[in-house]
Motif scaffolding. Structure first.
Motif, PDB file in Angstrom:
ATOM      1  N   SER A 117       0.532  17.812  -4.464  1.00  0.00           N
ATOM      2  CA  SER A 117      -0.763  17.500  -3.878  1.00  0.00           C
ATOM      3  C   SER A 117      -0.641  17.433  -2.361  1.00  0.00           C
ATOM      4  N   ARG A 118      -1.703  17.815  -1.678  1.00  0.00           N
ATOM      5  CA  ARG A 118      -1.708  17.754  -0.223  1.00  0.00           C
ATOM      6  C   ARG A 118      -1.863  16.316   0.233  1.00  0.00           C
ATOM      7  N   VAL A 119      -1.309  16.004   1.380  1.00  0.00           N
ATOM      8  CA  VAL A 119      -1.211  14.615   1.819  1.00  0.00           C
ATOM      9  C   VAL A 119      -2.577  13.983   2.027  1.00  0.00           C
ATOM     10  N   HIS A 120      -3.596  14.772   2.404  1.00  0.00           N
ATOM     11  CA  HIS A 120      -4.901  14.180   2.667  1.00  0.00           C
ATOM     12  C   HIS A 120      -5.688  13.886   1.391  1.00  0.00           C
ATOM     13  N   ASP A 121      -5.305  14.507   0.275  1.00  0.00           N
ATOM     14  CA  ASP A 121      -6.058  14.355  -0.974  1.00  0.00           C
ATOM     15  C   ASP A 121      -5.586  13.088  -1.676  1.00  0.00           C
ATOM     16  N   MET A 122      -6.070  11.935  -1.201  1.00  0.00           N
ATOM     17  CA  MET A 122      -5.512  10.640  -1.581  1.00  0.00           C
ATOM     18  C   MET A 122      -6.316   9.921  -2.658  1.00  0.00           C
ATOM     19  N   GLY A 123      -7.452  10.464  -3.067  1.00  0.00           N
ATOM     20  CA  GLY A 123      -8.292   9.780  -4.035  1.00  0.00           C
ATOM     21  C   GLY A 123      -7.575   9.525  -5.349  1.00  0.00           C
ATOM     22  N   GLY A 124      -7.690   8.308  -5.860  1.00  0.00           N
ATOM     23  CA  GLY A 124      -7.100   7.982  -7.147  1.00  0.00           C
ATOM     24  C   GLY A 124      -5.628   7.666  -7.130  1.00  0.00           C
ATOM     25  N   ARG A 125      -5.008   7.661  -5.946  1.00  0.00           N
ATOM     26  CA  ARG A 125      -3.582   7.343  -5.905  1.00  0.00           C
ATOM     27  C   ARG A 125      -3.358   5.856  -6.120  1.00  0.00           C
ATOM     28  N   TYR A 126      -2.230   5.539  -6.721  1.00  0.00           N
ATOM     29  CA  TYR A 126      -1.822   4.143  -6.878  1.00  0.00           C
ATOM     30  C   TYR A 126      -0.903   3.744  -5.719  1.00  0.00           C
ATOM     31  N   GLY A 127      -0.950   2.461  -5.369  1.00  0.00           N
ATOM     32  CA  GLY A 127      -0.007   1.936  -4.392  1.00  0.00           C
ATOM     33  C   GLY A 127      -0.516   1.857  -2.974  1.00  0.00           C
ATOM     34  N   ASP A 128      -1.747   2.298  -2.723  1.00  0.00           N
ATOM     35  CA  ASP A 128      -2.270   2.256  -1.353  1.00  0.00           C
ATOM     36  C   ASP A 128      -3.069   0.987  -1.068  1.00  0.00           C
ATOM     37  N   GLY A 129      -3.208   0.130  -2.056  1.00  0.00           N
ATOM     38  CA  GLY A 129      -3.926  -1.117  -1.843  1.00  0.00           C
ATOM     39  C   GLY A 129      -5.410  -0.981  -2.099  1.00  0.00           C
ATOM     40  N   ALA A 130      -6.069  -2.108  -2.228  1.00  0.00           N
ATOM     41  CA  ALA A 130      -7.502  -2.136  -2.522  1.00  0.00           C
ATOM     42  C   ALA A 130      -8.322  -1.892  -1.262  1.00  0.00           C
ATOM     43  N   VAL A 131      -9.510  -1.345  -1.440  1.00  0.00           N
ATOM     44  CA  VAL A 131     -10.458  -1.195  -0.345  1.00  0.00           C
ATOM     45  C   VAL A 131     -11.074  -2.555  -0.046  1.00  0.00           C
ATOM     46  N   ASP A 132     -11.164  -2.901   1.236  1.00  0.00           N
ATOM     47  CA  ASP A 132     -11.741  -4.184   1.633  1.00  0.00           C
ATOM     48  C   ASP A 132     -13.195  -3.965   2.033  1.00  0.00           C
ATOM     49  N   PRO A 133     -14.143  -4.280   1.148  1.00  0.00           N
ATOM     50  CA  PRO A 133     -15.556  -4.027   1.457  1.00  0.00           C
ATOM     51  C   PRO A 133     -16.129  -4.958   2.514  1.00  0.00           C
ATOM     52  N   SER A 134     -15.393  -6.022   2.872  1.00  0.00           N
ATOM     53  CA  SER A 134     -15.899  -6.964   3.872  1.00  0.00           C
ATOM     54  C   SER A 134     -15.690  -6.456   5.292  1.00  0.00           C
ATOM     55  N   ASP A 135     -14.895  -5.399   5.461  1.00  0.00           N
ATOM     56  CA  ASP A 135     -14.641  -4.844   6.779  1.00  0.00           C
ATOM     57  C   ASP A 135     -15.798  -3.933   7.164  1.00  0.00           C
ATOM     58  N   SER A 136     -16.814  -4.505   7.795  1.00  0.00           N
ATOM     59  CA  SER A 136     -18.025  -3.754   8.117  1.00  0.00           C
ATOM     60  C   SER A 136     -18.107  -3.383   9.594  1.00  0.00           C
ATOM     61  N   ALA A 137     -17.004  -3.498  10.316  1.00  0.00           N
ATOM     62  CA  ALA A 137     -17.018  -3.179  11.741  1.00  0.00           C
ATOM     63  C   ALA A 137     -17.304  -1.698  11.955  1.00  0.00           C
ATOM     64  N   THR A 138     -18.237  -1.399  12.870  1.00  0.00           N
ATOM     65  CA  THR A 138     -18.515   0.003  13.196  1.00  0.00           C
ATOM     66  C   THR A 138     -17.299   0.622  13.882  1.00  0.00           C
ATOM     67  N   PHE A 139     -16.771  -0.067  14.878  1.00  0.00           N
ATOM     68  CA  PHE A 139     -15.558   0.365  15.567  1.00  0.00           C
ATOM     69  C   PHE A 139     -14.626  -0.837  15.686  1.00  0.00           C
ATOM     70  N   ALA A 140     -13.484  -0.757  15.040  1.00  0.00           N
ATOM     71  CA  ALA A 140     -12.551  -1.883  15.050  1.00  0.00           C
ATOM     72  C   ALA A 140     -11.953  -2.107  16.432  1.00  0.00           C
ATOM     73  N   GLN A 141     -11.822  -1.022  17.219  1.00  0.00           N
ATOM     74  CA  GLN A 141     -11.299  -1.118  18.575  1.00  0.00           C
ATOM     75  C   GLN A 141     -12.201  -0.315  19.506  1.00  0.00           C
ATOM     76  N   ASP A 142     -12.214  -0.686  20.782  1.00  0.00           N
ATOM     77  CA  ASP A 142     -13.114  -0.036  21.742  1.00  0.00           C
ATOM     78  C   ASP A 142     -12.870   1.463  21.850  1.00  0.00           C
ATOM     79  N   TRP A 143     -11.604   1.882  21.764  1.00  0.00           N
ATOM     80  CA  TRP A 143     -11.320   3.305  21.942  1.00  0.00           C
ATOM     81  C   TRP A 143     -11.814   4.146  20.772  1.00  0.00           C
ATOM     82  N   HIS A 144     -12.099   3.512  19.641  1.00  0.00           N
ATOM     83  CA  HIS A 144     -12.641   4.244  18.499  1.00  0.00           C
ATOM     84  C   HIS A 144     -14.017   4.827  18.848  1.00  0.00           C
ATOM     85  N   ALA A 145     -14.825   4.062  19.560  1.00  0.00           N
ATOM     86  CA  ALA A 145     -16.134   4.556  19.989  1.00  0.00           C
ATOM     87  C   ALA A 145     -15.977   5.739  20.940  1.00  0.00           C
TER      88      ALA A 145
END
Length: 223
Positions: free
Chosen positions: A2-30
């Motif tokens: 599998s290609r490295v970007h095709d990550m859907g359904g993989r085990y071991g990457d941890g749960a998605v945190d739905p509480s992280d609603s920040a538009t940009f976590a850091q200023d340079w992201h904008a």
């Protein structure tokens, strides 16, 4: 493999945190978002080309880069590949002259309009729809671009070869598998297809859950 970007359904990457609603976590992201929008306004690539550029980053870089670092790295590759900037200009951060694309620069007062307009990919010229809501279908296996070896596709590997049911027809849309590689838009009928979560993830998934994917006609066959 599998290609490295095709990550859907993989085990071991941890749960998605739905509480992280920040538009940009850091200023340079904008700033990375703004640069991506400004570069796209030059008209040298489309959204499918840009997605493929991110997927084509080396596995080592893709694994260690954060989300917006992937965006910036892929944009740098596209700018050089399209001749918008030279490698020397990119490395020094200074232009050697006025670009032929200077007249296409995205001005601040035009940004809101550009974002509101978006990039509609629905088309009217396409082959007839082969499926209708309620039809049972199966996705092709393996999940790969059959037009370009190693090319871009929107069929995730976790859904390859899986049975599903058409729930909606979206009309005809540009086919990413062609559009990402300079082979034209090749519009095809696009469907919303529902899959049992248990078929995709196994017995750990709830029998009541489903996953709905938007899939092009060439990804599907009658089940």
């Amino acid at each position: 493999m599998s290609r490295v970007h095709d990550m859907g359904g993989r085990y071991g990457d941890g749960a998605v945190d739905p509480s992280d609603s920040a538009t940009f976590a850091q200023d340079w992201h904008a700033r990375a978002m703004a640069l991506t929008l400004a570069a796209g306004a030059l008209g040298q690539w489309n959204i499918d080309v840009s997605r493929h550029a991110r997927e084509a980053l080396s596995p080592k870089d893709y694994s260690r880069f954060t989300y917006y670092e992937k965006w910036l790295a892929a944009m740098a590759d596209m700018l050089v590949h399209q001749g918008v900037v030279t490698p020397e200009e990119l490395s020094t951060g200074h232009a050697t002259g006025v670009s032929d694309l200077a007249s296409r620069a995205l001005k601040a007062d035009a940004v809101a309009g550009v974002l509101a307009k978006g990039s509609p990919y629905q088309r009217t010229d396409a082959e007839p729809a082969a499926f209708r809501p309620g039809d049972t279908v199966r996705t092709r296996r393996p999940a790969r671009n059959v037009m370009v070896t190693g090319g871009h596709t929107r069929l995730p590997s976790y859904a390859a070869g899986m049975p599903g049911q058409v729930v909606l027809r979206h009309g005809a849309h540009v086919l990413p598998d062609a559009n990402a590689h300079g082979q034209g838009e090749s519009p095809e009928p696009l469907y919303a297809v529902a899959f049992s979560a248990r078929d995709l993830w196994g017995d750990e998934a709830s029998v009541q859950d489903e996953v709905i994917l938007d899939l092009w006609q060439s990804y599907l066959e009658p089940a």
